[in-house]
Scaffold this motif. Structure first.
Motif, PDB file in Angstrom:
ATOM      1  N   ALA B  39     -11.549 -10.376 -21.024  1.00  0.00           N
ATOM      2  CA  ALA B  39     -12.241 -11.519 -20.602  1.00  0.00           C
ATOM      3  C   ALA B  39     -13.476 -11.031 -19.818  1.00  0.00           C
ATOM      4  O   ALA B  39     -14.338 -11.591 -19.281  1.00  0.00           O
ATOM      5  N   VAL B 106     -12.347  -9.581 -15.999  1.00  0.00           N
ATOM      6  CA  VAL B 106     -13.105 -10.522 -15.237  1.00  0.00           C
ATOM      7  C   VAL B 106     -13.850  -9.487 -14.339  1.00  0.00           C
ATOM      8  O   VAL B 106     -15.076  -9.629 -13.861  1.00  0.00           O
ATOM      9  N   LEU B 230     -20.281 -16.126 -18.527  1.00  0.00           N
ATOM     10  CA  LEU B 230     -19.363 -17.267 -18.884  1.00  0.00           C
ATOM     11  C   LEU B 230     -19.539 -17.590 -20.271  1.00  0.00           C
ATOM     12  O   LEU B 230     -18.785 -17.874 -21.275  1.00  0.00           O
ATOM     13  N   PHE B 234     -16.929 -16.917 -23.093  1.00  0.00           N
ATOM     14  CA  PHE B 234     -16.072 -17.945 -23.307  1.00  0.00           C
ATOM     15  C   PHE B 234     -16.380 -18.367 -24.833  1.00  0.00           C
ATOM     16  O   PHE B 234     -15.243 -18.697 -25.330  1.00  0.00           O
ATOM     17  N   TRP B 237     -14.594 -16.203 -27.170  1.00  0.00           N
ATOM     18  CA  TRP B 237     -13.057 -16.566 -27.292  1.00  0.00           C
ATOM     19  C   TRP B 237     -12.759 -17.683 -28.041  1.00  0.00           C
ATOM     20  O   TRP B 237     -11.991 -17.920 -28.999  1.00  0.00           O
ATOM     21  N   MET B 285     -20.959 -27.648 -22.544  1.00  0.00           N
ATOM     22  CA  MET B 285     -19.995 -26.776 -21.953  1.00  0.00           C
ATOM     23  C   MET B 285     -18.466 -27.478 -21.921  1.00  0.00           C
ATOM     24  O   MET B 285     -17.624 -26.764 -22.197  1.00  0.00           O
TER      25      MET B 285
END
Lengths: 296, 314
Positions: B39, B106, B230, B234, B237, B285
């Motif tokens: 992450a 993270v 982010l 993100f 992913w 988002m």
């Protein structure tokens, strides 16, 4: 020494209380639902904004309006569990982890959409700290946060050890199969886990927002320290998470104290790395945490 | 005129899409093949971007630099430094179980961000590095340069794709999938699980570093906000889950599909009244977050699902 207490230890206890309340939820969700809830920080943000909005309409002290934030956070948590986490419960838990990343993003964009992305304060103006014995200077807010956290910790302890629901929660966390065989309603336990986790997250969010200011990244920035606190206390051990939170908070603040020379031991701008190193060291050398949590 | 504008808009979308495709292939090595939950993609992306920028820029009093090496060296250096960073991380964290690895990664991205913001002798802090060269920047300028860069980015995508595909069908890749699907039985078969995971993590991080370098040379300017943790992490992913994790073609298709959707919504929202434009990025988002939930629940194997290669029987 007085400086150490006033400027490092008390702020450490304050931020530690925020971590503690957030970590309780993370630890309980990890213990009962068996996944790391990455949206927990943003759940705090939602709760914080709930109270902020209430303050705009009802001129009362923010802490008296906590139930509004709690209700909002509980509603949000139960909704995402129903729509986003429950359908994935039969799959490997890592899918729920990925889903919780998405939920974190959803919460944050909702916060930015409804409350704008800037900083907002609960109560404007600077209030002088309270002075005790001419030496201890503690801000009123810090005192309120620490005392309220202690009260919550005691209440949580009695809830978990004395009430039927609390014992059912511990049973599901410790031995899920046995708990199911014994006829405990797992879904009910799960629902109450979210209710308690979200209520405490909202409280932590308000504390953190009052200490600095509300902004959409507030909760996400605290997430790492809360994970560290949950691991330190032992996964599935709510009381351990409280202790872990306080320890992480104190460690973060006191790491910047001038221990060895006139320079801070760790530059304040690297403060948030302290929690990370504690967490990694724990995971490698004592993954069950201080209080013998479960190993996943 | 409208048409050429549209054409070059498409070129810029394809360049960024190619950079995302490289990131997506890298994540596919780590997650799709190796089952490692990273992450902290943005962290390794940033390491690559800054390495290449520092190695190729002219002397500056504001940050470390003045090596003025050619861009290919920058790309290689980015891969090496990101790979070494990944090695240090993997050495410590690769033994952690999935959820814990997610937490740790993270944290790593966060620490890398702290270093970039605070160590201004190295990176010029939040002001960023300007004047990062574009390849053949002396020969062609303007829109033609974008076309050239498009070719270079997709050449990199092709090279990374071939590498990942070779890795996937090789005995090494087979072992990796065995570890991903059943760690205990792979261990029982005598495979050194930690060693394979370490290699996987390092290869993935090196490719993420390459993507970072490509983006630095594209934008010619680099600041910590370019590596917004982010968005980068993100989106990649979501791209991999939508494209089909475990499939290299799926990774590229997923990256392009999601990036096209992302860019198309930008066109639509730019026509909104001004007070809505700032809000529109939050709506996007929100929609990406919802899209991920949809993919996870209804569409888990992605556009091009993983298909294990046939076992040759000779």
């Amino acid at each position: 020494m007085i400086d150490f207490i006033n400027l490092y230890l008390v702020p450490g206890l304050t931020i530690g209380s925020v971590y503690a309340l957030g970590a309780v939820g993370i630890s309980m969700i990890f213990g009962i639902l068996r996944f790391a809830h990455f949206a927990h920080g943003d759940l705090m943000t939602i709760g914080g904004y709930g109270v902020l909005t209430a303050v705009w309409f009802i001129p009362l002290h923010p802490l008296l309006l906590l139930p509004v934030g709690m209700a909002l956070a509980i509603g949000a948590a139960l909704a995402v569990d129903e729509f986003f986490y429950k359908p994935l419960r039969k799959l490997p838990t890592i899918y729920t982890v990925i889903a919780s990343f998405g939920v974190a993003l959803i919460f944050r964009s909702l916060a930015q959409l409804f409350w704008s992305s800037g900083n907002q304060v609960f109560v404007s103006g600077v209030r002088p700290p309270m002075v005790f014995f001419d030496t201890f200077r503690i801000s009123e807010l810090h005192l309120q946060v620490i005392i309220l956290t202690l009260i919550i910790a005691v209440a949580l302890h009695f809830f978990l050890t004395r009430s039927k629901l609390g014992r059912a929660m511990r049973a599901v966390s410790d031995e899920p199969e046995l708990a199911a065989v014994a006829g405990l309603d797992t879904e009910r336990v799960v629902r109450w886990t979210w209710v308690i986790g979200a209520a405490l997250a909202a409280t932590a969010g308000v504390f953190a927002g009052m200490d600095t200011s509300m902004h959409p990244n507030l909760g996400w920035n605290l997430l790492l320290a809360m994970f560290a606190a949950a691991v330190l206390g032992g996964i599935g051990k709510p009381m351990g998470a409280i202790a872990g939170g306080l320890i992480i908070g104190i460690a973060e603040e006191t790491a910047t104290f001038t221990w060895l020379s006139d320079e801070p031991l760790i530059s304040p701008s690297y403060k948030s790395a302290v929690a990370f190193f504690i967490m990694v060291a724990l995971l490698l050398f004592r993954p069950q945490g201080l209080f013998k949590g479960r190993l996943l | 005129m409208e048409l050429t504008g549209l054409f070059f808009y498409l070129v810029s979308v394809l360049i960024a899409g190619g950079i995302y495709a490289v990131l997506c292939l890298a994540l596919n090595v780590q997650w799709g093949m190796g089952g490692l939950f990273n992450a902290g993609i943005a962290g390794f992306f940033a390491v690559g971007a800054y390495t290449s920028a520092i190695v190729t820029t002219a002397v500056s009093t504001k940050h470390l630099g003045g090596f003025e090496l050619p861009i290919p060296f920058g790309l290689v250096a980015a891969m090496i430094v990101a790979g070494v960073t990944g090695w240090v991380v993997a050495k410590i964290c690769v033994r952690l179980k999935s959820d814990y690895l997610a937490m740790a990664s993270v944290g790593i991205a966060e620490i890398l961000r702290l270093v970039i913001v605070n160590e201004s002798w190295l990176t010029n802090g939040s002001l960023g590095i300007a004047g990062v060269p574009r390849p053949f920047g002396d020969l062609v300028q303007g829109r033609e340069a974008d076309l050239l860069y498009l070719a270079m980015v997709w050449l990199c995508v092709l090279a990374v794709y071939i590498l990942c595909q070779r890795l996937y069908v090789s005995p090494w890749g087979r072992t990796l999938r065995a570890i991903r699907d059943n760690e205990d039985s792979a261990r029982a078969a005598g495979k050194d699980v930690d060693w394979f995971r370490l290699q996987t993590f390092v290869i993935g991080c090196a490719i993420m570093g390459l993507a970072g370098a490509l983006s630095a040379h594209y934008f010619k300017f680099l600041s910590p906000s370019a590596t917004e943790p982010l968005l980068v992490t993100f989106l990649v992913w979501v791209m991999l889950m939508a494209g089909g994790s475990g499939n290299n073609k799926g990774a590229i298709v997923g990256a392009l599909a999601i990036w096209f959707i992302w860019s198309a919504t930008e066109i639509i929202t730019s026509r909104l009244p001004p007070e809505w434009i700032t809000r529109s990025s939050y709506i996007r988002m929100l929609l990406v977050g919802l899209l991920l939930q949809f993919v996870l629940q209804k569409f888990r194997s992605g556009l091009i699902p993983e298909k294990s290669p046939k076992i040759r029987s000779d």
